[in-house]
Write a protein that holds these residues in place. Structure first.
Motif, PDB file in Angstrom:
ATOM      1  N   PRO A 185       0.781  -1.241   0.000  1.00 22.90           N
ATOM      2  CA  PRO A 185       0.000   0.000   0.000  1.00 22.90           C
ATOM      3  C   PRO A 185       0.808   1.285   0.000  1.00 22.90           C
ATOM      4  O   PRO A 185       0.297   2.316  -0.444  1.00 22.90           O
ATOM      5  N   LEU A 186       2.046   1.280   0.501  1.00 16.85           N
ATOM      6  CA  LEU A 186       2.805   2.534   0.607  1.00 16.85           C
ATOM      7  C   LEU A 186       4.206   2.332   0.021  1.00 16.85           C
ATOM      8  O   LEU A 186       5.165   2.069   0.742  1.00 16.85           O
ATOM      9  N   TRP A 187       4.317   2.475  -1.262  1.00 18.82           N
ATOM     10  CA  TRP A 187       5.611   2.351  -1.954  1.00 18.82           C
ATOM     11  C   TRP A 187       5.963   3.689  -2.594  1.00 18.82           C
ATOM     12  O   TRP A 187       5.108   4.385  -3.148  1.00 18.82           O
ATOM     13  N   HIS A 188       7.256   4.010  -2.527  1.00 22.69           N
ATOM     14  CA  HIS A 188       7.763   5.226  -3.159  1.00 22.69           C
ATOM     15  C   HIS A 188       6.985   6.456  -2.670  1.00 22.69           C
ATOM     16  O   HIS A 188       6.499   7.266  -3.462  1.00 22.69           O
ATOM     17  N   VAL A 189       6.901   6.576  -1.355  1.00 23.94           N
ATOM     18  CA  VAL A 189       6.225   7.719  -0.740  1.00 23.94           C
ATOM     19  C   VAL A 189       7.266   8.585  -0.052  1.00 23.94           C
ATOM     20  O   VAL A 189       8.076   8.097   0.738  1.00 23.94           O
TER      21      VAL A 189
ATOM     22  N   TYR B 276      10.809   1.513  -0.192  1.00 25.16           N
ATOM     23  CA  TYR B 276      11.295   2.645  -0.993  1.00 25.16           C
ATOM     24  C   TYR B 276      10.609   3.957  -0.623  1.00 25.16           C
ATOM     25  O   TYR B 276      10.370   4.821  -1.471  1.00 25.16           O
ATOM     26  N   SER B 277      10.298   4.106   0.645  1.00 25.35           N
ATOM     27  CA  SER B 277       9.645   5.328   1.114  1.00 25.35           C
ATOM     28  C   SER B 277      10.546   6.004   2.139  1.00 25.35           C
ATOM     29  O   SER B 277      11.075   5.347   3.036  1.00 25.35           O
ATOM     30  N   ASN B 278      10.719   7.307   2.044  1.00 21.79           N
ATOM     31  CA  ASN B 278      11.673   8.035   2.876  1.00 21.79           C
ATOM     32  C   ASN B 278      10.968   9.055   3.767  1.00 21.79           C
ATOM     33  O   ASN B 278       9.906   9.568   3.424  1.00 21.79           O
ATOM     34  N   ASN B 279      11.609   9.318   4.913  1.00 23.53           N
ATOM     35  CA  ASN B 279      11.126  10.347   5.836  1.00 23.53           C
ATOM     36  C   ASN B 279       9.704  10.044   6.305  1.00 23.53           C
ATOM     37  O   ASN B 279       8.774  10.831   6.132  1.00 23.53           O
ATOM     38  N   MET B 280       9.570   8.880   6.926  1.00 22.40           N
ATOM     39  CA  MET B 280       8.282   8.427   7.448  1.00 22.40           C
ATOM     40  C   MET B 280       8.315   8.386   8.972  1.00 22.40           C
ATOM     41  O   MET B 280       9.281   7.928   9.569  1.00 22.40           O
ATOM     42  N   LYS B 281       7.213   8.829   9.604  1.00 18.28           N
ATOM     43  CA  LYS B 281       7.015   8.699  11.036  1.00 18.28           C
ATOM     44  C   LYS B 281       5.737   7.905  11.271  1.00 18.28           C
ATOM     45  O   LYS B 281       4.677   8.247  10.738  1.00 18.28           O
TER      46      LYS B 281
ATOM     47  N   ASN C  90       1.700   4.466  17.229  1.00 18.19           N
ATOM     48  CA  ASN C  90       0.456   3.847  17.709  1.00 18.19           C
ATOM     49  C   ASN C  90      -0.212   2.988  16.630  1.00 18.19           C
ATOM     50  O   ASN C  90      -1.412   3.109  16.371  1.00 18.19           O
ATOM     51  N   CYS C  91       0.583   2.129  16.027  1.00 18.31           N
ATOM     52  CA  CYS C  91       0.079   1.265  14.965  1.00 18.31           C
ATOM     53  C   CYS C  91       0.305  -0.204  15.319  1.00 18.31           C
ATOM     54  O   CYS C  91       1.198  -0.538  16.100  1.00 18.31           O
ATOM     55  N   VAL C  92      -0.510  -1.059  14.695  1.00 16.96           N
ATOM     56  CA  VAL C  92      -0.357  -2.507  14.810  1.00 16.96           C
ATOM     57  C   VAL C  92      -0.192  -3.077  13.408  1.00 16.96           C
ATOM     58  O   VAL C  92      -0.974  -2.754  12.500  1.00 16.96           O
ATOM     59  N   ILE C  93       0.833  -3.922  13.258  1.00 18.50           N
ATOM     60  CA  ILE C  93       1.155  -4.498  11.956  1.00 18.50           C
ATOM     61  C   ILE C  93       1.088  -6.011  12.067  1.00 18.50           C
ATOM     62  O   ILE C  93       1.800  -6.621  12.869  1.00 18.50           O
ATOM     63  N   ASP C  94       0.250  -6.639  11.247  1.00 17.66           N
ATOM     64  CA  ASP C  94       0.156  -8.090  11.208  1.00 17.66           C
ATOM     65  C   ASP C  94       0.694  -8.682   9.912  1.00 17.66           C
ATOM     66  O   ASP C  94       0.628  -9.895   9.710  1.00 17.66           O
ATOM     67  N   GLY C  95       1.223  -7.857   9.041  1.00 17.96           N
ATOM     68  CA  GLY C  95       1.768  -8.336   7.779  1.00 17.96           C
ATOM     69  C   GLY C  95       3.283  -8.457   7.830  1.00 17.96           C
ATOM     70  O   GLY C  95       3.956  -7.751   8.577  1.00 17.96           O
ATOM     71  N   PRO C  96       3.874  -9.367   7.026  1.00 20.05           N
ATOM     72  CA  PRO C  96       5.328  -9.552   7.015  1.00 20.05           C
ATOM     73  C   PRO C  96       6.034  -8.640   6.010  1.00 20.05           C
ATOM     74  O   PRO C  96       5.403  -7.996   5.181  1.00 20.05           O
ATOM     75  N   LYS C  97       7.340  -8.613   6.117  1.00 23.63           N
ATOM     76  CA  LYS C  97       8.226  -7.979   5.137  1.00 23.63           C
ATOM     77  C   LYS C  97       7.951  -6.481   4.992  1.00 23.63           C
ATOM     78  O   LYS C  97       7.894  -5.948   3.883  1.00 23.63           O
ATOM     79  N   PHE C  98       7.813  -5.825   6.131  1.00 27.71           N
ATOM     80  CA  PHE C  98       7.608  -4.373   6.123  1.00 27.71           C
ATOM     81  C   PHE C  98       8.949  -3.638   6.087  1.00 27.71           C
ATOM     82  O   PHE C  98       9.969  -4.151   6.539  1.00 27.71           O
ATOM     83  N   PHE C  99       8.938  -2.419   5.597  1.00 28.32           N
ATOM     84  CA  PHE C  99      10.035  -1.455   5.729  1.00 28.32           C
ATOM     85  C   PHE C  99      11.328  -1.977   5.078  1.00 28.32           C
ATOM     86  O   PHE C  99      12.157  -2.608   5.729  1.00 28.32           O
ATOM     87  N   ARG C 100      11.509  -1.641   3.817  1.00 25.79           N
ATOM     88  CA  ARG C 100      12.751  -2.014   3.127  1.00 25.79           C
ATOM     89  C   ARG C 100      13.227  -0.864   2.243  1.00 25.79           C
ATOM     90  O   ARG C 100      12.432  -0.108   1.679  1.00 25.79           O
TER      91      ARG C 100
ATOM     92  N   ASN D 244      15.513   7.308   6.841  1.00 27.02           N
ATOM     93  CA  ASN D 244      14.865   8.143   7.853  1.00 27.02           C
ATOM     94  C   ASN D 244      13.449   7.657   8.183  1.00 27.02           C
ATOM     95  O   ASN D 244      12.442   8.234   7.773  1.00 27.02           O
ATOM     96  N   LEU D 245      13.422   6.594   8.964  1.00 28.90           N
ATOM     97  CA  LEU D 245      12.179   5.979   9.408  1.00 28.90           C
ATOM     98  C   LEU D 245      12.121   6.021  10.931  1.00 28.90           C
ATOM     99  O   LEU D 245      13.068   5.624  11.602  1.00 28.90           O
TER     100      LEU D 245
END
Length: 283
Positions: A53-57, A77-82, A85-95, A99-100
């Motif tokens: 859902p959030l690529w190249h952002v 491939y997303s930069n400068n993300m904050k 208070n989130c819950v993640i149930d999916g694999p292979k996040f954040f690559r 600046n994350l």
């Protein structure tokens, strides 16, 4: 900034090339690449179900959101993300990101998460399950991490960790310039082949820790009773409080503990083979 509230989007690329957009109570349903090639995005109380859902952002704030198991590989491939208070149930996040920042985030399937991130800040983060989180990432600051994922922090560089509880095996392999403060590190084969690994006020558990390490430093650390055959072929400067079960063939340096159960020096030791091993109780 445009605001979209209480809507659902599905299919492929429904919000492609969106900019200066705030999503409130929005659901990204089954499909692919819901928010792609976007910038200056805010998501609050949103629900993500589809893939990627959030690529190249560029520049995003994600708050109070839920990522379902189907949202695998969600943020690449997303930069400068904050994110907070989130819950993640999916694999292979954040690559492949720069600046994350994560605060108060629980990741329940941390499989292959945080790969090749440059500039990562974590505060109050929980990792469950999965393998190889943090692989190849660098310039990391961590405060309050709980993790039972396998093989964490391999091939990372320039890391500072405070108040972590890490239960795993093969953690901190081939790391460089890593300092861990006030933490529990429990699992076999900790810190093998590391360079400039420093542990301060840490408790260490598991078999054969800290072998093949270069310029290893321990300050005021403690060991589990069954933590054996430590420091094989390592160059080390260690100050250990309490007892350590056994030390085997350290290459060089100084090891000081209150007491040492067994010192194993045999014909397989590697040079310079001049490590000083001192038991305070034997003085």
């Amino acid at each position: 900034m445009q605001i979209i509230s209480n809507k659902s989007f599905g299919g492929e690329r429904p919000l492609f090339e969106s900019h200066n957009l705030r999503l409130e109570n929005v659901t990204i349903t089954e499909g692919e690449s819901g928010i792609k090639e976007c910038s200056d995005i805010e998501c609050d109380h949103c629900h993500f179900e589809g893939k990627y859902p959030l690529w190249h952002v560029e520049r995003s704030i994600i708050t109070n959101c839920y990522f379902a198991p189907g949202s695998r590989s969600a943020i690449w491939y997303s930069n400068n993300m904050k994110m907070s208070n989130c819950v993640i149930d999916g694999p292979k996040f954040f690559r492949e990101m720069n600046n994350l920042e994560l605060c108060d985030v629980t990741i329940n399937d941390a499989d292959e998460t945080f790969w090749n991130i440059d500039g990562l800040k974590l505060q109050n983060v929980v990792l469950h399950e999965g393998t190889y989180p943090f692989m190849g990432s660098r310039n990391i600051i961590v405060e309050n991490l709980t993790s039972d994922s396998k093989y964490v922090f391999q091939y990372v560089k320039n890391v500072e960790i405070h108040n972590a509880k890490i239960i795993t095996k093969d953690s901190f392999w081939e790391v460089e310039n890593v300092t861990v403060y006030d933490s529990v590190l429990d699992g076999e084969y900790l810190g093998w082949h590391s360079k400039n690994l420093r542990l301060v006020n840490c408790h260490i558990g598991g078999e054969q820790p800290l072998c093949y390490a270069h310029d290893l430093i321990l300050e005021n650390c403690t060991f589990d009773p069954e933590c054996d055959r430590a420091f094989e072929y390592s160059t080390v400067k260690a100050d250990i409080k309490g007892h350590i079960k056994s030390v085997k063939n350290p290459a060089s340096g100084t090891i000081v503990a209150d007491s040492i159960g067994e010192i194993i020096i045999d014909e397989n030791i590697k040079g310079p083979a001049d490590c000083k091993i001192i038991s305070r109780n034997d003085k």
